[in-house]
Design an enzyme around this catalytic site. Structure first.
Site, PDB file in Angstrom:
ATOM      1  N   HIS A   1      -8.073  34.370  -6.272  1.00 11.63           N
ATOM      2  CA  HIS A   1      -9.549  33.977  -5.936  1.00 11.63           C
ATOM      3  C   HIS A   1     -10.125  33.565  -7.255  1.00 11.63           C
ATOM      4  CE1 HIS A   1     -13.082  33.033  -3.820  1.00 11.63           C
ATOM      5  NE2 HIS A   1     -13.572  34.049  -4.778  1.00 11.63           N
TER       6      HIS A   1
ATOM      7  N   GLU B   1      -1.818  -4.584   2.518  1.00 12.99           N
ATOM      8  CA  GLU B   1      -0.752  -3.933   3.148  1.00 12.99           C
ATOM      9  C   GLU B   1      -0.443  -4.572   4.383  1.00 12.99           C
ATOM     10  OE1 GLU B   1       1.616  -1.441   2.894  1.00 12.99           O
ATOM     11  OE2 GLU B   1       2.100  -1.731   4.668  1.00 12.99           O
TER      12      GLU B   1
ATOM     13  N   GLY C   1       0.726  -1.214  -0.223  1.00 12.56           N
ATOM     14  CA  GLY C   1      -0.073  -0.087   0.049  1.00 12.56           C
ATOM     15  C   GLY C   1       0.972   1.337   0.014  1.00 12.56           C
TER      16      GLY C   1
ATOM     17  N   GLY D   1       8.377  -2.222  -2.607  1.00  5.30           N
ATOM     18  CA  GLY D   1       9.443  -1.360  -2.312  1.00  5.30           C
ATOM     19  C   GLY D   1      10.616  -1.591  -3.498  1.00  5.30           C
ATOM     20  N   ARG D   2      11.609  -0.754  -3.552  1.00  3.46           N
ATOM     21  CA  ARG D   2      12.938  -0.723  -4.522  1.00  3.46           C
ATOM     22  C   ARG D   2      14.147  -0.824  -3.604  1.00  3.46           C
ATOM     23  NH1 ARG D   2      11.151   0.329  -9.652  1.00  3.46           N
ATOM     24  NH2 ARG D   2      13.276   1.305  -9.955  1.00  3.46           N
TER      25      ARG D   2
HETATM   26  C1  LIG Z   1       6.223   3.063 -11.263  1.00  2.00           C
HETATM   27  C2  LIG Z   1       7.131   4.165 -10.560  1.00  2.00           C
HETATM   28  C3  LIG Z   1       6.525   5.479 -10.532  1.00  2.00           C
HETATM   29  C4  LIG Z   1       7.422   6.652  -9.785  1.00  2.00           C
HETATM   30  N1  LIG Z   1       6.610   7.702  -9.923  1.00  2.00           N
HETATM   31  C5  LIG Z   1       7.658   8.647  -9.289  1.00  2.00           C
HETATM   32  C6  LIG Z   1       7.133   9.890  -9.229  1.00  2.00           C
HETATM   33  O1  LIG Z   1       5.931  10.444  -9.704  1.00  2.00           O
HETATM   34  N2  LIG Z   1       8.030  11.025  -8.787  1.00  2.00           N
HETATM   35  C7  LIG Z   1       9.254  10.794  -8.498  1.00  2.00           C
HETATM   36  O2  LIG Z   1       9.922  11.720  -7.953  1.00  2.00           O
HETATM   37  N3  LIG Z   1       9.745   9.703  -8.448  1.00  2.00           N
HETATM   38  C8  LIG Z   1       8.951   8.704  -9.047  1.00  2.00           C
HETATM   39  N4  LIG Z   1       9.384   7.272  -9.230  1.00  2.00           N
HETATM   40  C9  LIG Z   1      10.856   7.003  -8.710  1.00  2.00           C
HETATM   41  C10 LIG Z   1      12.039   7.608  -9.798  1.00  2.00           C
HETATM   42  O3  LIG Z   1      11.688   6.571 -11.009  1.00  2.00           O
HETATM   43  C11 LIG Z   1      13.452   7.382  -9.077  1.00  2.00           C
HETATM   44  O4  LIG Z   1      13.566   8.106  -7.947  1.00  2.00           O
HETATM   45  C12 LIG Z   1      14.370   7.947 -10.255  1.00  2.00           C
HETATM   46  O5  LIG Z   1      14.338   7.399 -11.475  1.00  2.00           O
HETATM   47  C13 LIG Z   1      15.786   7.741  -9.477  1.00  2.00           C
HETATM   48  O6  LIG Z   1      16.731   8.416 -10.370  1.00  2.00           O
HETATM   49  P1  LIG Z   1      18.150   7.803 -10.585  1.00  2.00           P
HETATM   50  O7  LIG Z   1      18.769   8.965 -11.376  1.00  2.00           O
HETATM   51  O8  LIG Z   1      18.524   7.871  -9.353  1.00  2.00           O
HETATM   52  O9  LIG Z   1      18.445   6.545 -11.338  1.00  2.00           O
HETATM   53  P2  LIG Z   1      17.027   5.829 -12.489  1.00  2.00           P
HETATM   54  O10 LIG Z   1      16.241   6.554 -12.868  1.00  2.00           O
HETATM   55  O11 LIG Z   1      16.813   4.695 -11.732  1.00  2.00           O
HETATM   56  O12 LIG Z   1      18.155   5.374 -13.549  1.00  2.00           O
HETATM   57  C14 LIG Z   1      19.076   4.657 -13.492  1.00  2.00           C
HETATM   58  C15 LIG Z   1      19.849   4.299 -14.820  1.00  2.00           C
HETATM   59  O13 LIG Z   1      21.008   3.790 -14.685  1.00  2.00           O
HETATM   60  C16 LIG Z   1      21.146   2.668 -15.624  1.00  2.00           C
HETATM   61  N5  LIG Z   1      22.369   1.916 -15.203  1.00  2.00           N
HETATM   62  C17 LIG Z   1      22.217   1.048 -14.084  1.00  2.00           C
HETATM   63  N6  LIG Z   1      23.620   0.226 -14.164  1.00  2.00           N
HETATM   64  C18 LIG Z   1      24.148   0.578 -15.094  1.00  2.00           C
HETATM   65  C19 LIG Z   1      25.464   0.705 -15.337  1.00  2.00           C
HETATM   66  N7  LIG Z   1      26.351  -0.294 -14.900  1.00  2.00           N
HETATM   67  N8  LIG Z   1      26.054   1.196 -16.401  1.00  2.00           N
HETATM   68  C20 LIG Z   1      25.154   2.078 -16.899  1.00  2.00           C
HETATM   69  N9  LIG Z   1      24.112   2.499 -16.730  1.00  2.00           N
HETATM   70  C21 LIG Z   1      23.499   1.667 -15.724  1.00  2.00           C
HETATM   71  C22 LIG Z   1      19.654   2.070 -15.742  1.00  2.00           C
HETATM   72  O14 LIG Z   1      19.649   1.247 -16.642  1.00  2.00           O
HETATM   73  C23 LIG Z   1      18.978   3.360 -15.561  1.00  2.00           C
HETATM   74  O15 LIG Z   1      18.546   3.809 -16.958  1.00  2.00           O
HETATM   75  C24 LIG Z   1       8.666   6.290  -9.663  1.00  2.00           C
HETATM   76  C25 LIG Z   1       9.149   5.160  -9.675  1.00  2.00           C
HETATM   77  C26 LIG Z   1       8.306   4.019 -10.293  1.00  2.00           C
HETATM   78  C27 LIG Z   1       9.269   2.410 -10.485  1.00  2.00           C
END
Ligand SMILES: Cc1cc2nc3c(=O)[nH]c(=O)nc-3n(C[C@H](O)[C@H](O)[C@H](O)COP(=O)(O)OP(=O)(O)OC[C@H]3O[C@@H](n4cnc5c(N)ncnc54)[C@H](O)[C@@H]3O)c2cc1C
Length: 471
Positions: A445, A202, A180, A272-273
Site C-alpha cells: 500500500h 473504425e 481503431g 491489420g497485419r
Molecule cells: C507498430 C507496431 C507495434 C507493436 N507493438 C507490439 C507490442 O507492444 N507488444 C507486442 O507483443 N507486439 C507488438 N507488435 C507485434 C509484434 O511486433 C509482432 O507480434 C512480433 O514482432 C512477431 O514476432 P515474430 O518473431 O513472429 O516475427 P517478426 O518480429 O515479424 O520478425 C520476422 C523477421 O523475419 C525476417 N524475414 C522475413 N522473411 C525472411 C526470409 N525469407 N529470410 C530471412 N528472414 C526473413 C523479417 O525481415 C523480420 O526481421 C507491434 C507491431 C507493430 C507493427
C-alpha cells in the site's frame, strides 16, 4: 555449412528460439536481413512505438500538471532529437541482441532465406553472394507485414503504414488514422500528443475488437478528448492524393450530416497485419499454409514437414511478441527432445494508450459468446488510494471467475500502468489461483496492485474500499 538448427527470421520468436537452442548445446544459425536480431518488434514495432508513447505521455502529463499548480508552458518539439531518441533505443537493444548472439556462438547470417528442400536452404546475403546451409531442423519465424487493402493503397508518402508513421516524417496538422485497433490508437495517440488533429475511423461499432466493452469505454472517454474525432461504423471508400493533401471519401455514422469528403495532411493505414508466409521455396516442402495465410502447426509447433517447425506471427493470432517468444522456446525444447507443448492459458494483450488497457485469459464477451457461466467482480479506481494520489482515477480492474470453483479465469484492466499490472493476472490464471488466493495475498500500500486484491474482495462482498449493502 551444416547446423543442427537454422532459424529463419530474427524477431522475438526467432531470436528467443536461437538463443535457447544455443543454451541447450545445439549448433545454431539465425538468418535475417537486419543488422542484428530484433525483427519487426525491435526495429519497427513494439519498441520504437513504446519509446514514442513514453514521450507522448510525458507531454500529456506536463499539460495536465497545470491542474496541480505547475505550468510547463507549451512544449517545444525538436523532431530530429525525438527521432534520435527512438533510434538510439532501437540501436541499444539490437546491439545487445547482436552481442548475445555472439556470446552464445549463434551464427548470425544477414540475408534472405530460400528453402531448397526439407534439410537445406540458401541465403541470399545482404553483402552479396549466396550461402547454402544444411540443417537437421529449421524453425520458420518470418513474422508479419502490414495488410493494406487495394482500396487504401495510394502511392504517396503522405499515406503511411505503421513503419512509415514511426519515422515521424513531420507533425501533420491533420492526420486520419484508418483502423481503431491497437496500432492505430497507439500511433494516433503519439501524433495527437505532438500536436496533430487526429481523426480515427473504425469500420465496426467499437474500438479494439476483442477487448471487453466496459474497459474500452473508459479508454474511449479519454481518447475522444485527445483525438479530434473518433468515428465508429465509418469506412473509407476512396482515397486520392492531391496537391493540398489526401482527399478521402468516407461513408457511415461519422460523416452523417457532414461532408463525406475530407482532406488530410497525412493518413495512417492501420487495418491489420498479414502473415509473411510466402517464404521462397516453401513449396519444396510439405509445410501447409491455411486459407488465411498462416502456416499450419500443431501444439508442439511442428509443421507437416517433420524437420520444419514454425512460430510467431506466421502461425496465427494473437500476433504478439511474447506469444512468438514462448512458441519459439516450445519449438526448441521439442527439437531438443522434451515432451512439451504450447498450452498457454493466458496470453496477455496490452494496448499502450493513455490510459493503458490490458487483458488476459477469458474475457466477459468470450464467456457470454460461449454460454459459459461466470461471475464478474469489478473494482473502480476511484476507490484506490494510489490512483487518487496519481490523479488517475480513470481505471477499472475486473476479474472473471468461475462461480463454482471461484477460480480466476480472466483479468481485465484499464488505467495507468495496466500493462504492468496484468502480469499478476497472468500468473494467477496460469497458477490456477482462486479469488481467496488473491484476497489473502498481502499487496503493498498504496499501489495500483491493490486493485487486484480488492477486486477479489469485491467477489466476496468484503472489499475495504467498496461498500455493498448486505443481501
Ligand atoms: C507498430 C507496431 C507495434 C507493436 N507493438 C507490439 C507490442 O507492444 N507488444 C507486442 O507483443 N507486439 C507488438 N507488435 C507485434 C509484434 O511486433 C509482432 O507480434 C512480433 O514482432 C512477431 O514476432 P515474430 O518473431 O513472429 O516475427 P517478426 O518480429 O515479424 O520478425 C520476422 C523477421 O523475419 C525476417 N524475414 C522475413 N522473411 C525472411 C526470409 N525469407 N529470410 C530471412 N528472414 C526473413 C523479417 O525481415 C523480420 O526481421 C507491434 C507491431 C507493430 C507493427
Amino acid at each position: 555449412m551444416s547446423y543442427q538448427l537454422v532459424v529463419v527470421g530474427g524477431g522475438p520468436g526467432g531470436y528467443a528460439a536461437a538463443f535457447l537452442a544455443a543454451d541447450l548445446g545445439l549448433s545454431v544459425a539465425l538468418v535475417d536481413p537486419e543488422p542484428n536480431p530484433g525483427g519487426v518488434c525491435v526495429y519497427r514495432g513494439c519498441i520504437p512505438s513504446k519509446a514514442l508513447l513514453h514521450v507522448a505521455n510525458l507531454v500529456t502529463e506536463a499539460k495536465h500538471s497545470s491542474a496541480w499548480g505547475i505550468d510547463f508552458g507549451a512544449p517545444k518539439i525538436d523532431l530530429d532529437k525525438l527521432r534520435g531518441f527512438k533510434n538510439d533505443v532501437v540501436k541499444r537493444l539490437t546491439n545487445g541482441t547482436g552481442q548475445l548472439a555472439k556470446f552464445r556462438k549463434v551464427q548470425y547470417i544477414r540475408g534472405m532465406a530460400e528453402l531448397l528442400d526439407p534439410h537445406s536452404l540458401k541465403v541470399r546475403k545482404i553483402d552479396g553472394g549466396d550461402e547454402t546451409i544444411q540443417f537437421d531442423h529449421a524453425i520458420l519465424a518470418t513474422g508479419s507485414v502490414p495488410a493494406i487493402p487495394p482500396m487504401l493503397k495510394v502511392e504517396d508518402p503522405r499515406v503511411m503504414d505503421s513503419t512509415a508513421a514511426l519515422e515521424l516524417p513531420d507533425i501533420p496538422k491533420s492526420l486520419l488514422v484508418v483502423g481503431g485497433g491497437y496500432i492505430g490508437l497507439e500511433l494516433g495517440s503519439v501524433y495527437a500528443a505532438l500536436g496533430s488533429a487526429v481523426t480515427v475511423v473504425e469500420m465496426t461499432p467499437g474500438l479494439l475488437p476483442g477487448a471487453d466493452r466496459d474497459l474500452v469505454d473508459v479508454l474511449a472517454r479519454s481518447i475522444t478528448k485527445t483525438m479530434k474525432n473518433v468515428w465508429l461504423n465509418t469506412r473509407v471508400v476512396q482515397m486520392k492524393a492531391g496537391p493540398s493533401g489526401i482527399r478521402v471519401t468516407l461513408e457511415g455514422e461519422g460523416v452523417k450530416g457532414g461532408s463525406p469528403e475530407q482532406v488530410f495532411d497525412r493518413v495512417l493505414v492501420a487495418v491489420g497485419r498479414r502473415p509473411n508466409s510466402k517464404i521462397p521455396g516453401l513449396e519444396r516442402t510439405r509445410v501447409a499454409v491455411n486459407e488465411r495465410g498462416f502456416i499450419v502447426v500443431d501444439e508442439q509447433m511442428r509443421t507437416d514437414e517433420p524437420s520444419i517447425f514454425a512460430i510467431g506471427d506466421i502461425v496465427g493470432e494473437p500476433m504478439l511478441a511474447h506469444k512468438a517468444s514462448h512458441e519459439g522456446r516450445v519449438a526448441v525444447e521439442v527439437i531438443a527432445g522434451e515432451n512439451v507443448a504450447f498450452e498457454a492459458r493466458a496470453i496477455p494483450a496490452v494496448v499502450f494508450t493513455d490510459p493503458e488497457l490490458a487483458w488476459a485469459g477469458l474475457t466477459e464477451a468470450q464467456a457470454e459468446k460461449n454460454g459459459r457461466k461466470v461471475v464478474v467482480s469489478k473494482f473502480p479506481w476511484g476507490a484506490s488510494g494510489r490512483a487518487i494520489t496519481l490523479d488517475r482515477v480513470d481505471g477499472l480492474t475486473k476479474l472473471i471467475l468461475d462461480p463454482e470453483t471461484e477460480r480466476i479465469l480472466g483479468v481485465g484492466l484499464v488505467g495507468a500502468g495496466a500493462g504492468e499490472l496484468i502480469a499478476e493476472g497472468v500468473l494467477a490464471i496460469e497458477m490456477g489461483a482462486n479469488a481467496t488466493d488473491l484476497k489473502l495475498s498481502i499487496h503493498p500500500h498504496p499501489t495500483l496492485t491493490e486493485t487486484m486484491m480488492e477486486s477479489a474482495e469485491v467477489f466476496f462482498g468484503q472489499a475495504t474500499h467498496v461498500y455493498r449493502p448486505r443481501r
